[in-house]
Design an enzyme around this catalytic site. Sequence first.
Site, PDB file in Angstrom:
ATOM      1  N   HIS A  97       0.690  -1.207  -0.130  1.00 47.91           N
ATOM      2  CA  HIS A  97       0.157  -0.136  -0.152  1.00 47.91           C
ATOM      3  C   HIS A  97       0.827   1.234   0.025  1.00 47.91           C
ATOM      4  CE1 HIS A  97      -2.842  -3.069   1.868  1.00 47.91           C
ATOM      5  NE2 HIS A  97      -3.598  -2.261   1.261  1.00 47.91           N
ATOM      6  N   LEU A 108       3.320  -9.530  -0.736  1.00 47.24           N
ATOM      7  CA  LEU A 108       2.574  -8.670   0.301  1.00 47.24           C
ATOM      8  C   LEU A 108       1.236  -8.645   0.286  1.00 47.24           C
ATOM      9  CD1 LEU A 108       4.822  -5.495   1.118  1.00 47.24           C
ATOM     10  CD2 LEU A 108       4.772  -7.811   2.165  1.00 47.24           C
TER      11      LEU A 108
END
Length: 296
Positions: free
Chosen positions: A38, A185
Site C-alpha cells: 500500500h 505482500l
Amino acid sequence: MRVVRSMEQLREALEYMRQGGHAPIGFVPTMGYLHDGHASLLRRAGEMSNTVVMSIFVNPLQFGPNEDYDSYPRDERRDLELAEREGVDIVFIPSVEEMYPQPTRTTVSVSELTTRLCGASRPGHFDGVTTVVNKFFNVVQPDYAFFGLKDAQQVAVLRRMVSDLNMNVEIIPCPIVREGDGLALSSRNVFLSPEERSQALVLSRSLREARQSIEEGKVTTVAEVRELLTSVISSSPLALIDYAEILTFPDLEGLEDEALLSEVDGEIIIALAVKFGRTRLIDNNVFIPKEVAALV
C-alpha cells in the site's frame, strides 16, 4: 493530514483542495491493514498528484458467504500512522452505514472478465468491487486511481469499467511488492501459521520456474505451463489449488491447451490462487511470451 468519515466532509475537503489549486488528485482505495505494498501505491500517487486521498473501507459487498469479512484484519491507528508517514493529504474512513445508507438496488457489473479466476470461485465479488469503486470515484472525482497488480484481474476489470463508462479517471497499475523471500505482500498473510507462511513461498517459486522454463524452451504450450505450475505447487503438502491459469491480458480470454506461447500476441497472465489452511492467497506474472521466448 485530514481524517474524514462522511461523504459531506470528504466533498468539503476536496473542494478546499481544488480551490487552492492542489490538483491533480490521486486516489488510493484500500481495505486497511496497510503494508509496504500500500505504501508503494501512496508513494506513486504522491509522485503524480498534488493531493493524495486514501480510503479505508472493508467493503461487505465484495465478500461472499463464509468468507472472512468479520475477521478481516483491521488496525486504524497503525494505518493512519503509515498514511501520514507517506504524505497522504486526506484519509476517508466511512462506516458501512455511510457507504450504504439503504439496501443497495443498483450495482455495477463488468461481464466476461469477471467469470474466470477469482470471479469463478467468488461469485459476485467483482460486482462488489466495481460498485464500491464507482461510488468512491463519484465522490472523490480523482484524476488518477492507483491499484496494485497483485490483483491483476481487479486492475483489468476496473480499467474496462472506466473505459466502457467513459469515466474521467486514469487507472494506474503498480508493481507487486514482495517480501525478501518472494512472498507477495497481502493483508491476509497475517493469518498464516509459520509453516503455512513457509510453504506459501511455492506461489512465487512456481511463477519463477514457469517463466524460466518458457525462456529456456522447456515448456512451449499452455497445457505444459499449467502442468508445471500444478506440479510445483502440489509439492507443498498444505497447498490447495483454487486455480492455476494462463490467460490473455488484460482481456482475460482463455487459450487453447495446445496453443504455443511463442505465437500468442500481446501480454498473458499466469495467475494463481492457492489456499493454505483457511487463508487464500493470489499471485501472478504478466508478460509478453513472444519476448520471453525470443530469449532462447
